[in-house]
Design a protein around this motif. Structure first.
Motif, PDB file in Angstrom:
ATOM      1  N   GLY A   1       0.766  -1.241   0.000  1.00 33.17           N
ATOM      2  CA  GLY A   1       0.000   0.000   0.000  1.00 33.17           C
ATOM      3  C   GLY A   1       0.797   1.292   0.000  1.00 33.17           C
ATOM      4  N   SER A   2       2.125   1.209   0.123  1.00 30.14           N
ATOM      5  CA  SER A   2       2.920   2.448   0.208  1.00 30.14           C
ATOM      6  C   SER A   2       4.395   2.153  -0.058  1.00 30.14           C
ATOM      7  N   GLY A   3       5.187   3.224  -0.107  1.00 33.65           N
ATOM      8  CA  GLY A   3       6.622   3.076  -0.306  1.00 33.65           C
ATOM      9  C   GLY A   3       7.301   2.419   0.879  1.00 33.65           C
ATOM     10  N   SER A   4       6.853   2.795   2.086  1.00 36.63           N
ATOM     11  CA  SER A   4       7.450   2.191   3.282  1.00 36.63           C
ATOM     12  C   SER A   4       7.223   0.684   3.272  1.00 36.63           C
ATOM     13  N   GLU A   5       5.994   0.294   2.969  1.00 35.79           N
ATOM     14  CA  GLU A   5       5.691  -1.143   2.935  1.00 35.79           C
ATOM     15  C   GLU A   5       6.484  -1.855   1.846  1.00 35.79           C
ATOM     16  N   ALA A   6       6.716  -1.173   0.752  1.00 37.16           N
ATOM     17  CA  ALA A   6       7.493  -1.786  -0.339  1.00 37.16           C
ATOM     18  C   ALA A   6       8.912  -2.085   0.164  1.00 37.16           C
ATOM     19  N   ASN A   7       9.479  -1.101   0.881  1.00 35.32           N
ATOM     20  CA  ASN A   7      10.831  -1.323   1.405  1.00 35.32           C
ATOM     21  C   ASN A   7      10.847  -2.353   2.530  1.00 35.32           C
ATOM     22  N   GLU A   8       9.790  -2.374   3.339  1.00 35.13           N
ATOM     23  CA  GLU A   8       9.673  -3.418   4.369  1.00 35.13           C
ATOM     24  C   GLU A   8       9.720  -4.797   3.697  1.00 35.13           C
TER      25      GLU A   8
ATOM     26  N   SER B   1      19.818   8.988   3.491  1.00 37.91           N
ATOM     27  CA  SER B   1      18.755   8.322   2.730  1.00 37.91           C
ATOM     28  C   SER B   1      17.414   8.492   3.434  1.00 37.91           C
ATOM     29  N   TYR B   2      16.343   8.247   2.693  1.00 36.17           N
ATOM     30  CA  TYR B   2      15.012   8.141   3.296  1.00 36.17           C
ATOM     31  C   TYR B   2      14.314   6.955   2.658  1.00 36.17           C
ATOM     32  N   HIS B   3      13.926   5.984   3.492  1.00 39.66           N
ATOM     33  CA  HIS B   3      13.266   4.799   2.936  1.00 39.66           C
ATOM     34  C   HIS B   3      11.899   4.541   3.549  1.00 39.66           C
ATOM     35  N   GLY B   4      11.415   5.455   4.397  1.00 37.91           N
ATOM     36  CA  GLY B   4      10.059   5.282   4.877  1.00 37.91           C
ATOM     37  C   GLY B   4       9.869   5.618   6.334  1.00 37.91           C
ATOM     38  N   GLY B   5       8.611   5.628   6.724  1.00 46.21           N
ATOM     39  CA  GLY B   5       8.241   6.029   8.081  1.00 46.21           C
ATOM     40  C   GLY B   5       7.720   4.881   8.921  1.00 46.21           C
TER      41      GLY B   5
ATOM     42  N   ALA C   1      19.684   1.757  -1.828  1.00 52.36           N
ATOM     43  CA  ALA C   1      19.956   3.169  -2.110  1.00 52.36           C
ATOM     44  C   ALA C   1      18.932   3.725  -3.083  1.00 52.36           C
ATOM     45  N   GLU C   2      18.742   5.040  -2.998  1.00 51.41           N
ATOM     46  CA  GLU C   2      17.918   5.751  -3.980  1.00 51.41           C
ATOM     47  C   GLU C   2      18.863   6.231  -5.090  1.00 51.41           C
ATOM     48  N   PRO C   3      18.520   6.071  -6.353  1.00 51.02           N
ATOM     49  CA  PRO C   3      19.389   6.562  -7.430  1.00 51.02           C
ATOM     50  C   PRO C   3      19.633   8.072  -7.327  1.00 51.02           C
TER      51      PRO C   3
ATOM     52  N   GLY D   1      15.925  11.470  -2.458  1.00 52.97           N
ATOM     53  CA  GLY D   1      14.773  12.356  -2.566  1.00 52.97           C
ATOM     54  C   GLY D   1      14.635  13.299  -1.389  1.00 52.97           C
ATOM     55  N   VAL D   2      14.195  12.757  -0.260  1.00 48.82           N
ATOM     56  CA  VAL D   2      14.015  13.575   0.941  1.00 48.82           C
ATOM     57  C   VAL D   2      15.360  14.206   1.341  1.00 48.82           C
ATOM     58  N   GLY D   3      16.437  13.527   0.996  1.00 49.82           N
ATOM     59  CA  GLY D   3      17.790  14.024   1.294  1.00 49.82           C
ATOM     60  C   GLY D   3      18.130  15.312   0.555  1.00 49.82           C
TER      61      GLY D   3
ATOM     62  N   SER E   1      17.264  -1.015  -5.459  1.00 50.67           N
ATOM     63  CA  SER E   1      17.113   0.365  -5.897  1.00 50.67           C
ATOM     64  C   SER E   1      15.754   0.878  -5.424  1.00 50.67           C
ATOM     65  N   ASP E   2      15.789   1.849  -4.526  1.00 54.71           N
ATOM     66  CA  ASP E   2      14.543   2.440  -4.042  1.00 54.71           C
ATOM     67  C   ASP E   2      14.139   3.521  -5.050  1.00 54.71           C
ATOM     68  N   GLU E   3      13.156   3.165  -5.869  1.00 52.76           N
ATOM     69  CA  GLU E   3      12.720   4.058  -6.954  1.00 52.76           C
ATOM     70  C   GLU E   3      11.396   4.735  -6.617  1.00 52.76           C
ATOM     71  N   VAL E   4      11.132   4.869  -5.315  1.00 56.60           N
ATOM     72  CA  VAL E   4       9.856   5.464  -4.905  1.00 56.60           C
ATOM     73  C   VAL E   4       9.695   6.874  -5.502  1.00 56.60           C
ATOM     74  N   GLN E   5      10.806   7.611  -5.641  1.00 55.85           N
ATOM     75  CA  GLN E   5      10.707   8.950  -6.239  1.00 55.85           C
ATOM     76  C   GLN E   5      11.199   8.999  -7.686  1.00 55.85           C
ATOM     77  N   THR E   6      12.080   8.089  -8.061  1.00 57.67           N
ATOM     78  CA  THR E   6      12.797   8.260  -9.339  1.00 57.67           C
ATOM     79  C   THR E   6      12.225   7.465 -10.520  1.00 57.67           C
TER      80      THR E   6
ATOM     81  N   ALA F   1       6.531   3.299  -5.436  1.00 57.06           N
ATOM     82  CA  ALA F   1       5.222   3.717  -4.883  1.00 57.06           C
ATOM     83  C   ALA F   1       4.903   5.068  -5.533  1.00 57.06           C
ATOM     84  N   LYS F   2       4.582   6.047  -4.746  1.00 53.21           N
ATOM     85  CA  LYS F   2       4.297   7.423  -5.211  1.00 53.21           C
ATOM     86  C   LYS F   2       3.727   7.509  -6.635  1.00 53.21           C
ATOM     87  N   GLY F   3       4.590   7.711  -7.650  1.00 50.70           N
ATOM     88  CA  GLY F   3       4.125   7.900  -9.020  1.00 50.70           C
ATOM     89  C   GLY F   3       3.404   6.691  -9.606  1.00 50.70           C
TER      90      GLY F   3
HETATM   91  C1  LIG Z   1      12.789   7.107  -1.627  1.00 48.53           C
HETATM   92  C2  LIG Z   1      11.617   6.849  -0.737  1.00 48.53           C
HETATM   93  N1  LIG Z   1      11.398   5.605  -0.284  1.00 48.53           N
HETATM   94  C3  LIG Z   1      10.343   5.315   0.495  1.00 48.53           C
HETATM   95  C4  LIG Z   1       9.462   6.305   0.883  1.00 48.53           C
HETATM   96  C5  LIG Z   1       8.296   5.959   1.770  1.00 48.53           C
HETATM   97  O1  LIG Z   1       7.116   6.016   1.029  1.00 48.53           O
HETATM   98  P1  LIG Z   1       5.713   6.218   1.743  1.00 48.53           P
HETATM   99  O2  LIG Z   1       5.691   7.586   2.326  1.00 48.53           O
HETATM  100  O3  LIG Z   1       4.716   6.005   0.628  1.00 48.53           O
HETATM  101  O4  LIG Z   1       5.566   5.155   2.776  1.00 48.53           O
HETATM  102  C6  LIG Z   1       9.638   7.609   0.441  1.00 48.53           C
HETATM  103  C7  LIG Z   1       8.721   8.685   0.836  1.00 48.53           C
HETATM  104  O5  LIG Z   1       8.988   9.850   0.704  1.00 48.53           O
HETATM  105  C8  LIG Z   1      10.757   7.902  -0.387  1.00 48.53           C
HETATM  106  O6  LIG Z   1      10.999   9.117  -0.835  1.00 48.53           O
END
Ligand SMILES: Cc1ncc(COP(=O)(O)O)c(C=O)c1O
Length: 434
Positions: A109-116, A137-141, A209-211, A214-216, A242-247, A272-274
């Motif tokens: 359901g989200s980027g965090s869950e994808a990374n989990e 890096s930022y990989h989720g909450g 890693a994020e390519p 993003g949040v960084g 590769s965390d492509e949640v933003q890229t 996720a996101k896009g």
């Molecule tokens: C690179 C990256 N991974 C994971 C996440 C987490 O995604 P979500 O907020 O949908 O859980 C984000 C959110 O900003 C992100 O930028």
């Protein structure tokens, strides 16, 4: 309802730590392509896209219709039953994947869950709980992904379910290694080997890693970075995630996936996101043997791959491809970056302009080169006053993040760039006066 009134109710009913943009927070009640409208009727160019999410823009008829049609049939059935759109979306993603060989996709359901989920697959497959992540890096909450996030401000707890070691992030602008007389020697990539040797048992499950971080603050890795890292990972079979949640999905212009800017093949990709253009959906895609390494019935996501999200995501993906939004991201992003680079020459408050396609960052600095978060706050506020919404990020919150929907036109980019130019002068003037 007046935004002031809604803000009071928000503060009373929602957690104090939810951060809202602007001194007087606004409510966006309607969107149309790359424009959004607030509850007081003000119109804005949406140059942040709901945190790099509304990739195709707002109220796109093809996507709205797909969601409406599905909503009229069935909202939810769960993954206990076949879902045609889920299968179709997985097949579509695999057809676009930069990974070779047999692949699978798992929806969440989200980027965090994808990374989990990626962490679960990688640690199971490798029989190791050790992960290497990057600083900044930022990989989720979620609890697990906070443990692989390299930003103290997004880590309210130091606890982690994983054994995580952090490598130097590739951040040319402030890289202590790049001050070397030979310039960039990719010492940041070599740091991954040093981390493996000094901070792990040597049997590491994965490197994530994020390519582009993003949040960084939209920090780009230098050319050759991931190639060098991959060589190091391959020595002991460490997986590359590769965390492509933003890229993903063409945002970076020249490539469909951010990692394709480098000559490497990841083992897993998280997104996720896009993917849902605002619908709650995330996914892990990658080598089948890794994703299939769980035992039968060991994992489930109730909402993962639900009919509405997958119908919408499929329509969104088709929209991106049929309208070649990636090419538009390259063209309009190229124009915007050129304009920003010119501004950097004239405005010392701009420390660095970076990013690719329609993922552009502007790092704001004080005259002594130190990060200037106050300038970023003023920049955001002044842009909003002039009808442009942008974001900010970075460890010191001094990087402006520009990420409009990939449908944005050159005319709109020019309009926004003119605003940025005017605002930079204002930010700078205030700097001198104050
Ligand atoms: C690179 C990256 N991974 C994971 C996440 C987490 O995604 P979500 O907020 O949908 O859980 C984000 C959110 O900003 C992100 O930028």
């Amino acid at each position: 309802m007046r935004p002031e009134e809604l803000y009071e109710r928000h503060k009373a009913a929602l957690p104090e730590w939810i951060s809202l943009y602007y001194e007087k927070p606004i409510e966006l009640v309607r969107g149309e392509g790359f424009k959004v409208f607030d509850s007081e009727g003000n119109e804005y160019l949406d140059f942040f896209g709901g945190i790099v999410t509304t990739i195709s823009g707002h109220a796109v008829p093809e996507i709205v219709e797909a969601v409406r049609e599905q909503a009229g049939k069935i909202f939810h059935s769960s993954t206990l039953y076949l879902i045609e759109k889920q299968v179709e979306l997985a097949e579509k993603l695999i057809s676009l994947s930069p990974i070779s060989g047999d692949q699978k996709v798992f929806f969440v359901g989200s980027g965090s869950e994808a990374n989990e989920a990626a962490m679960l697959f990688a640690t199971t497959y490798r029989s190791s709980s050790e992960i290497i992540a990057l600083r900044s890096s930022y990989h989720g909450g979620s609890f697990g992904t906070m443990g692989i996030t390299g930003q103290g401000s997004w880590r309210p707890t130091p606890r982690s379910a994983l054994d995580v070691a952090y490598a130097m992030n590739p951040y040319h602008y402030r890289c202590p290694f790049c001050k070397h007389e030979r310039g960039c020697t990719l010492a940041c990539a070599d740091d991954v080997r040093s981390v493996i040797e000094t901070a792990t048992t040597g049997h590491v499950a994965a490197f994530i890693a994020e390519p582009i971080q993003g949040v960084g603050g939209f920090i780009e890795a230098p050319p050759g970075y991931f190639e060098r890292v991959k060589e190091i990972l391959d020595e002991t079979g460490i997986l590359l995630i590769s965390d492509e949640v933003q890229t993903a999905f063409g945002r970076t212009g020249d490539h469909f996936w951010g990692i394709e800017a480098f000559e490497v093949e990841p083992d897993l990709i998280t997104m996720a996101k896009g993917l849902g253009n605002g619908l709650a959906i995330g996914a892990v895609m990658g080598r089948a043997e890794i994703i299939d390494s769980l035992s039968p019935k060991q994992h489930i996501s109730t909402f993962g791959g639900n009919p509405i999200s997958t119908a919408g995501a499929l329509a969104n993906l088709n929209y991106i491809l049929e309208n070649d939004l990636q090419r538009n991201a390259a063209e309009v992003g190229g124009y915007l970056k050129e304009r920003l680079l010119k501004m950097a020459e004239e405005h010392p408050v701009v420390g660095e302009v970076r990013g690719r396609g329609l993922m552009l960052g502007v790092e704001l600095v004080r005259p002594d080169g130190e990060p200037d978060p106050q300038a970023a706050v003023r920049f955001l506020e002044a842009c909003r006053e002039r009808g442009v919404l942008v974001g900010k990020g970075g460890i010191k919150a001094n990087a402006i993040r520009i990420s409009p929907p990939l449908t944005v036109t050159r005319e709109a980019a020019k309009e926004a760039a003119d605003v940025f130019e005017e605002v930079l002068s204002e930010v700078e003037t205030k700097e001198r006066v104050g």
